[in-house]
Each structure stands twice: as structure tokens, then as C-alpha cells.
Design an enzyme around this catalytic site. Sequence first.
Site, PDB file in Angstrom:
ATOM      1  N   GLY A   1       2.010  -1.587   3.707  1.00  0.00           N
ATOM      2  CA  GLY A   1       0.549  -1.294   3.076  1.00  0.00           C
ATOM      3  C   GLY A   1       0.177  -2.268   2.093  1.00  0.00           C
TER       4      GLY A   1
ATOM      5  CB  CYS B   1       7.698  -6.511  -1.790  1.00  0.00           C
ATOM      6  SG  CYS B   1       6.947  -7.061  -0.179  1.00  0.00           S
ATOM      7  CG  LEU B   2       3.204  -2.039  -2.516  1.00  0.00           C
ATOM      8  CD1 LEU B   2       1.844  -2.686  -1.747  1.00  0.00           C
ATOM      9  CD2 LEU B   2       3.427  -0.664  -1.826  1.00  0.00           C
TER      10      LEU B   2
ATOM     11  CG  HIS C   1      12.153  -7.669   0.257  1.00  0.00           C
ATOM     12  ND1 HIS C   1      12.308  -6.198   0.353  1.00  0.00           N
ATOM     13  CD2 HIS C   1      10.956  -7.925   0.273  1.00  0.00           C
ATOM     14  CE1 HIS C   1      11.232  -5.701   0.668  1.00  0.00           C
ATOM     15  NE2 HIS C   1      10.354  -6.812   0.721  1.00  0.00           N
TER      16      HIS C   1
ATOM     17  CD  GLU D   1      15.577  -5.507  -1.268  1.00  0.00           C
ATOM     18  OE1 GLU D   1      14.501  -5.320  -0.419  1.00  0.00           O
ATOM     19  OE2 GLU D   1      15.159  -6.060  -2.183  1.00  0.00           O
TER      20      GLU D   1
END
Length: 760
Positions: A64, A93-94, A185, A187
Site C-alpha cells: 500500500g 520501505c513503507l 529491504h 532483511e
Amino acid sequence: MSPVAERVLLVDSYDSFTFNLAALCRKAAPDCCIHIIKNDQLSFQELLSYTDYFSAIIVGPGPGSPEKPEDIGAANHLWGVDDSRLVPTFGVCLGLQSLATQYGGKIKRLPVVKHGQVSVVEHTGGDIFEGVGIVKAVRYHSLHVELSGSEDLEELAWSFDDDEKTKITMALKHRKRPFWAVQYHPESVLTEGGGFEVMSNFWCLARSWNTARNRSPIPWDSKASSVFGSPWPNLRLPSISKHSTDSRTVLTTTLHLPDLQAVTICELLDVTNDKSPFVMLESAAGPGRYTIIGCLHASSPHITYTIGDDFLHLQQGKSCSRVPLESQDVWSWVADFMNQRKASGGLPNVPFWGGLVGYLSYEIGVEALSIPITAAGKQLRHPDMNLVFVDRSIVLDLEDGTIYLQSILEGDQKWLIDTTELLRSAAQEHSTPTIVAPSSLNARTSFSLPDGKTYQNRVSTCQEYLSSGDSYELCLTARTRITLRDLPLVPSETESPSWQRYKFLRELNPAPHAGYLRLHPTTLVSSSPERFLSYSRPPGATFQLRPIKGTVRKGPDVTRTVAEKELKGSPKEVAENLMIVDLIRHDLHGVVGEEVDVKQFCAVEEYSTVWQLVSVIEGKAGDEVDAPDSRWANGALGWECLKHSLPPGSMTGAPKKRSVEILRTLEDDERNVYSGVLGYWCVSGAGDWSVTIRSCFKYDGRYGCEHAPGAPPDDHDEEWVIGAGGAITALSEPEKEWEEMLIKLRSVLRVFGYSASREN
């Protein structure tokens, strides 16, 4: 007085990589406690009343946009707190997009969507990048931020897209507040240089900021514990009984009959009688090795469950009981059932000694995701859990021709002696199983395939969801229905059409995880190539998942070198595999804890008819969980892994929950048996489950539990269902995705006499 334990709060926006991020944080800060909450679990004011318990906060990734309150939840307001309530915070990220928009940044769409793509990230070398060299980072985003030029935010890292024309912010910090964030990311399994190093730097910066301001977390108390629970990892014990019966002893007879085929053995054991239940899990091709045949009898317990019900059905012989689940869910009930049926003394090299065999539907995994779902048309619906307990079995080792006869029934030597004699007699006859062509199995057949234009339009719709940031990958599927007309109303007890179809399928499309399951009201014929989850016997159990994404059919000119170029050299194929690998790592970390490793990434493996791109992820639980006297010792932890890994990530996409929700709006009906799993849970605590693909199944309510949902067939007709589909990414081409689905369909459709000339 001992110092207060340091704690990190990780806010999860319903992502499928959250536990990977928790594992990275734990590695960078090994002495801290990590608590995970959903972004809508508390209102912002409620959350704010607890932030002083934590040394740092991580705002994790998710589907989203930060511009949609329902996507980011309470986390969006953490960046705007008063100075007196500041807590060092790291966004991913978000999380970065949320930070940027709070200080004037704008959300834009990327020129080219980056899902599962690796980019070189340039950086300043300071703050969270102190001492960090070259960064190759995995990106999962279709949106990015455009900074307003405000003095509040400083760009720390960036990459270039669109042939080096577009600069994309990859990391930033707030100039005055203890806020840092990365767009990529850290991770992900393929992120190099910007993962552990950056997280370690953030933790050092956070602790230094707290120390400089004499800020220390409030001591943990019952109030905080009641809201946030135990820190991760926290194994979820199913509500199984502490009491268990004494372990049964496995009786075994070993035979060496290399010429005796599994098909022949099945036909000696009443497989041709459609009235009787039957189960076989067959390694019909490499790299599979063992074939398991259940020798069922009238008292074999048969368990069926339908989603949404607060009961299950347990059938033994003519007795069929409706069993209330009461305070348990069906997963805990089955774990308790198996806790009463432990066995020991079997041969260690034989993977299955006895236990539950059957299938679990796609929708039972959807139910486990807490997505509201109702079982439409229950009266003609396949059970979502359909398992039979096998206490007599025959296991074939295809590698050396050894056959193992096993029983966990007390004093069952006579059955072993009689079955040994039966098999030896059959081996002396050297009979070859008859393979019947499909034309002789039915009078009239009609095919109802998905509409090509509709499917391609839905591929495009999927890509719009990918572009808007709602998903990284969507596994779009559709159902084909085959109707057989003018069949005998009363089937023969000596000729089973479904068994003949299975034999034909295994000849056309031999597979390492094939199966023939006749568990009324469902008959499932499978030639699955994909193992989903296997777990070895405790103690020391290993939990392994082997996702397949990427396939090339064999041919005279398709050598290993060619296959590797087409698969490993394809950004699309590698990205598909990577997304599922990261998703599966998350699923496994969520159950077993920290010890999860990728043992193999995107290796090309050879199968009978194809080359496939396969990764291997393994996990282990801690010694205290895996002890011989643990409540997990009979395989309950493997069962828990299965529950929390369904539906298979390779059949949903990522993030899993949002992707499943989207797919439910794009697909016309339930998947049911298709894209669930089939396999076994052994009485020794081991288990092995494969993805239900390249399969077909039919409903027949004439037999089985009279109180379970069911109805007689319509006159002389019989309907089979085949599911097929593919992973849709930003790099997908609708026409090619349709062609790929047809290729997968044809491998099963041919057993019904299907010709490609029928396709629209």
C-alpha cells in the site's frame, strides 16, 4: 540492581517479510527483546502511552501507500510526536515513505516497478552507512518519495533507474530527530552490504542518542506484557493434552522385490474398488525416492473438516461422529489426536511408519490468515481438511528396490505374514500394469476452460495492483471443469476409472510428489512436482521448504547450460523465486525463531520432463523445544509450521495476506483442493507435504460419512476440476502468462482425451 532490559518495538504493516526483519534486528542487537504488533492493533494514542517502554522502534514494510491510513495505521504518526516523547525510530520501505510524507515529501510511481530486483545503492558513508562499503540491495517497491527540499530531511543513499536518468531516494534521516529510514529491504536474503551493517549502525546510534539524553526505558510490567505479549521468538503452543498413551511399537518386515511396481501393489489392495477409501503418495520420478501406500481397513479413522464449522467429522467403519471443537481449533484437535498415537521402533531410514495421510485445502490456509471467508455451497463442497489415519503401510524404496511392510497395530504379525506372501507371489508373476488410454474411460466428455481474454485482462489488473504498491507478486489462477456424461450409475468394483486416469497421468507426466487419494467424498489425482514443507523426526528436527519458481521443458537442444541461461539469466524468473524465498523465510522465522537459513538459492534442478529453478530454506528450533520429552516431540511443531505457512507462498504471491485478498476479487470461485497441500504426518513426528498442482479432483457424495456434507451425483454425470495459473509480476506479458497456464493445464487434460485444437 540489574539494568532494565532493552526492548525494540517492531510495527508490522501486514508484510510477509516482518519476521525476517525481526531476525536481522536480533542479530544486530542480540541482547534486546523484540516485540511485534500490527499497525492497527492500537490507536496512536494507545501506542503512544507505551513507547517509553522501548529503546527503539522499527516501522516495517508493507503493502500500500502511506497516504492511505488503512495501510500504514498508527505508525504514520510516530514521526510527529512531541520532543518529550521521542524514541529512536528506523523505517523500512513503507516506513521510509511514511517518514518522508510527514515532512513534505511526495509519493510518486517508479518509472519501472522494482519487485525482487537488486540495485547498486550509493551512499554518503555516514550515519547508518558509517563504515559500509558497496551496497547491493533488494527492492520491493513501485512507489518512491520525491523530497520537497525541506531542511528537515537529509538524503543518505540513492540509486538510479530508467537508464541512469531517474534518481531514487534509498535512505534518509531527519536532521534534528532520531529518525532514519531505508527504501530497500535490508532483511532480504540477497541484500549485500546494507543489511546487518546498517541495522547495527542504527542500533548504535539509537543507544547513543538515548544515553546522551539520559533516556532509559521504563521497566517492563504486567500492563505492557498484557498488550505486547512475549518477545519474539515466541513459539505458539497448540492446546494439546499433556496426557498421551504409551508409544506403540512399529512392526516391520523387509523384502527385496525390485521388479514389483507400486501400481501392481495398489491393484492387489482393492484400489480398483471406488467404494473403498485408498491413499498412495508416489515418487513417480526423480528426485523422489519413496512411495507410501496406505493399507486401510474398516476401522481406519477418517477426519474431515469444513472451514467455518465449529466441529469436524470422525468416521470409523460405519460409525460417523460429529465432534465439537469447543475451545480448540481444528489444528489443535488434530495435534491432540496425534499426541495419542505416538510410535517408535521403526527403521530410521524409512520416512513413514504410519500416521495421517491426506490433503488440506487452499481455503483452510486463508482461514488461518484471519481473512473472513465462508464456504459457499457447503452441500457439494470438498472438505478443507481430509485425512485418514494409516496404521498399516507399505513403503517402497525406489533406489534399491526394497519394500517395507509396517504395522503399528499390536499383535499384527499375521497381516505382515499374509501380505508378504501376497507380494512375493505377485513378484513371481512378473505382470505389467495395464495403462488404459482415456478414450476407453468415458462415453462423452465436455471441457470448460477459462476464457483467454478474461484471464489476460486479469493479468493486467494484477499488474495495476503491483504498480500501486498493493502487492509485489500475485499468483493468478483459474479453474477448468471436465464433465463426463453417460457413465454407469453403479460403478464396477473391479475397474476404477479414476485409478486408470492416475496411471495414465503418471505415464504422461511422472512427478516426484505424485499421489492418488480416494477419501470420500473427494478423489484427488496428482502429479505434483513441488515439495512444500518437510520436517524430520525430532529431536534435532529440520524444517525444509523447497519453492519452485521457473520451469523450462526438456528437449533435444535444452541442455543444462541452456536451461541455466534461460532460468538463472532471467530477471523475471529470479525475482519470482526471490520473493517467495523471502516470504517463506518469514513464515519459518515466525514459528521456529532465529535459526533459518537459505541452503540453496535459485539452483537449476533436473526432473523427468523439465528443468526447474529451486531454492531450499531450512529452519531448526531451539533445544528446549526439540527435547524428547517436549510437547512438540511428536511433530506438533512441524504441524504448527504447516499451519502458519499456508496457503503456499508460491501459490499466493507476496505480501501474502494482501495478495490473497486481491486474488479473491479476481478469481471466479474457490480453489479448494487445488493449491493446497497433500502429504503425511508420521507417528514418529516427521512430515512431508507437497503443493497440490498438476492435479485434478472430483466430488462423489455417494460414499463415506452419511452425516457429512454430500449429495448423490447428477444422474450419470461426473465433474472433474483442474486448477492452473502463474505468478504475475511487473515483467509479465499477459499473452505469455495465458500460454504458460495452458501448458500447465495440458499436462493433466490429456488424461481426459483433450486436444489442444479445442482451445480458444
